[in-house]
Design a protein around this motif. Structure first.
Motif, PDB file in Angstrom:
ATOM      1  N   LEU A 168      21.372  58.654  42.920  1.00  0.00           N
ATOM      2  CA  LEU A 168      21.626  57.273  42.518  1.00  0.00           C
ATOM      3  C   LEU A 168      22.514  56.533  43.512  1.00  0.00           C
ATOM      4  O   LEU A 168      22.566  55.302  43.491  1.00  0.00           O
ATOM      5  CB  LEU A 168      22.303  57.236  41.138  1.00  0.00           C
ATOM      6  CG  LEU A 168      21.539  57.848  39.962  1.00  0.00           C
ATOM      7  CD1 LEU A 168      22.407  57.820  38.712  1.00  0.00           C
ATOM      8  CD2 LEU A 168      20.229  57.115  39.718  1.00  0.00           C
ATOM      9  N   PHE A 169      23.196  57.251  44.395  1.00  0.00           N
ATOM     10  CA  PHE A 169      24.231  56.627  45.207  1.00  0.00           C
ATOM     11  C   PHE A 169      23.848  56.408  46.664  1.00  0.00           C
ATOM     12  O   PHE A 169      24.712  56.089  47.490  1.00  0.00           O
ATOM     13  CB  PHE A 169      25.527  57.441  45.089  1.00  0.00           C
ATOM     14  CG  PHE A 169      26.154  57.296  43.722  1.00  0.00           C
ATOM     15  CD1 PHE A 169      27.013  56.262  43.443  1.00  0.00           C
ATOM     16  CD2 PHE A 169      25.815  58.168  42.703  1.00  0.00           C
ATOM     17  CE1 PHE A 169      27.557  56.100  42.178  1.00  0.00           C
ATOM     18  CE2 PHE A 169      26.348  58.023  41.433  1.00  0.00           C
ATOM     19  CZ  PHE A 169      27.225  56.983  41.174  1.00  0.00           C
TER      20      PHE A 169
ATOM     21  N   THR B 209      30.457  61.874  34.894  1.00  0.00           N
ATOM     22  CA  THR B 209      29.216  61.738  34.141  1.00  0.00           C
ATOM     23  C   THR B 209      28.906  62.984  33.334  1.00  0.00           C
ATOM     24  O   THR B 209      29.379  64.083  33.653  1.00  0.00           O
ATOM     25  CB  THR B 209      28.043  61.456  35.111  1.00  0.00           C
ATOM     26  OG1 THR B 209      26.815  61.412  34.385  1.00  0.00           O
ATOM     27  CG2 THR B 209      27.936  62.529  36.178  1.00  0.00           C
TER      28      THR B 209
ATOM     29  N   GLY C 285      16.890  60.572  34.873  1.00  0.00           N
ATOM     30  CA  GLY C 285      16.837  61.238  36.164  1.00  0.00           C
ATOM     31  C   GLY C 285      16.907  62.748  36.073  1.00  0.00           C
ATOM     32  O   GLY C 285      17.063  63.433  37.096  1.00  0.00           O
TER      33      GLY C 285
ATOM     34  N   LYS D 237      26.098  58.745  49.042  1.00  0.00           N
ATOM     35  CA  LYS D 237      26.003  59.906  48.154  1.00  0.00           C
ATOM     36  C   LYS D 237      26.790  61.119  48.653  1.00  0.00           C
ATOM     37  O   LYS D 237      27.177  61.978  47.853  1.00  0.00           O
ATOM     38  CB  LYS D 237      24.540  60.296  47.932  1.00  0.00           C
ATOM     39  CG  LYS D 237      23.793  60.744  49.197  1.00  0.00           C
ATOM     40  CD  LYS D 237      22.327  61.004  48.887  1.00  0.00           C
ATOM     41  CE  LYS D 237      21.568  61.433  50.140  1.00  0.00           C
ATOM     42  NZ  LYS D 237      20.123  61.623  49.842  1.00  0.00           N
TER      43      LYS D 237
ATOM     44  N   VAL E  19      22.288  62.993  39.272  1.00  0.00           N
ATOM     45  CA  VAL E  19      23.111  61.810  39.535  1.00  0.00           C
ATOM     46  C   VAL E  19      23.287  61.509  41.027  1.00  0.00           C
ATOM     47  O   VAL E  19      23.438  60.343  41.423  1.00  0.00           O
ATOM     48  CB  VAL E  19      24.490  61.964  38.844  1.00  0.00           C
ATOM     49  CG1 VAL E  19      25.382  62.952  39.573  1.00  0.00           C
ATOM     50  CG2 VAL E  19      25.176  60.627  38.716  1.00  0.00           C
TER      51      VAL E  19
END
Length: 227
Positions: free
Chosen positions: A18-19, A8, A97, A23, A15
């Motif tokens: 987001l996971f 990214t 974000g 994560k 970022v």
């Protein structure tokens, strides 16, 4: 036994959330290859020469038209900084974000800068892109990620080179690497994977650069795992 990496242009702090539950299990290629982080540890990072950073700031600030048209974002190992209080720009970053720190004087920024993003509200045309490319490409990698964003990383820093770093770290080969991409800054990755897929919605140049076209990532992954 399969490692997953997200590649990214965004910084790590933006970022990672987001996971969700995974994560801490995936690899983060952030800042378009400027920093690679796994399990919260830096695997590699390549800062931009600080003189280049100052030259970019000087180039924007010396021209009133540039000040109105372009905004700057500086990304370090994990976070991001900006030198403007323009609320519309700050809100635009928040939609991605990104919650930047505000620096009154960019000359006093501490730490290393891994990426500089120049945002153009009305987008970059060929003339403006070529202007910045000719100005900075001698000492930095200059590329377009989307029509509104031009970015600089250290010379030779790309997502593709970050893929090579991970292949070395995890003792993996191009034949065991699958890449999905949809933007111009993903093209470099296609050259380091036997399985390269451009998303169906990507621009024609991106689609031509990959071996295959993908409508849906999950379906392709299931087929590869079965293979």
């Amino acid at each position: 036994g399969v490692k997953f990496a997200v590649a990214t242009g965004r910084n790590y702090d933006a970022v990672k959330p987001l996971f969700g539950n995974v994560k801490n299990d995936i690899v983060y290629i952030c800042n378009d290859g400027g920093v690679v982080i796994y399990q919260d540890k830096v695997i590699s990072k390549t800062p931009i020469d600080r003189l280049v950073c100052m030259e970019v700031v000087s180039e924007i600030e010396k021209n009133d038209k540039f000040i109105r048209r372009f905004k700057l974002l500086f990304s370090d190992e994990r976070g991001a900084m900006t030198n403007t209080h323009d609320i519309d720009f700050i809100n635009y970053l928040r939609t991605m974000g990104i919650e930047p720190e505000k620096e009154k004087d960019t000359k006093s920024m501490k730490g290393e800068i891994n990426k500089i993003t120049i945002f153009a509200k009305k987008g970059f045309d060929q003339t403006s892109y070529e202007y910045f490319y000719k100005k900075f490409s001698k000492n930095a990698n200059v590329a377009i990620s989307n029509p509104e964003q031009l970015y600089l990383t250290a010379k030779y820093v790309t997502k593709g080179n970050a893929i090579q770093v991970l292949q070395h770290v995890f003792n993996s080969s191009e034949e065991d690497t699958v890449v999905f991409g949809g933007g111009y800054n993903d093209i470099e990755m296609f050259g380091h994977a036997y399985f390269s897929y451009a998303m169906q919605w990507a621009d024609s140049e991106v689609r031509r650069s990959a071996k295959h076209i993908a409508e849906n990532v999950n379906t392709i992954l299931e087929d590869i795992i079965r293979m």
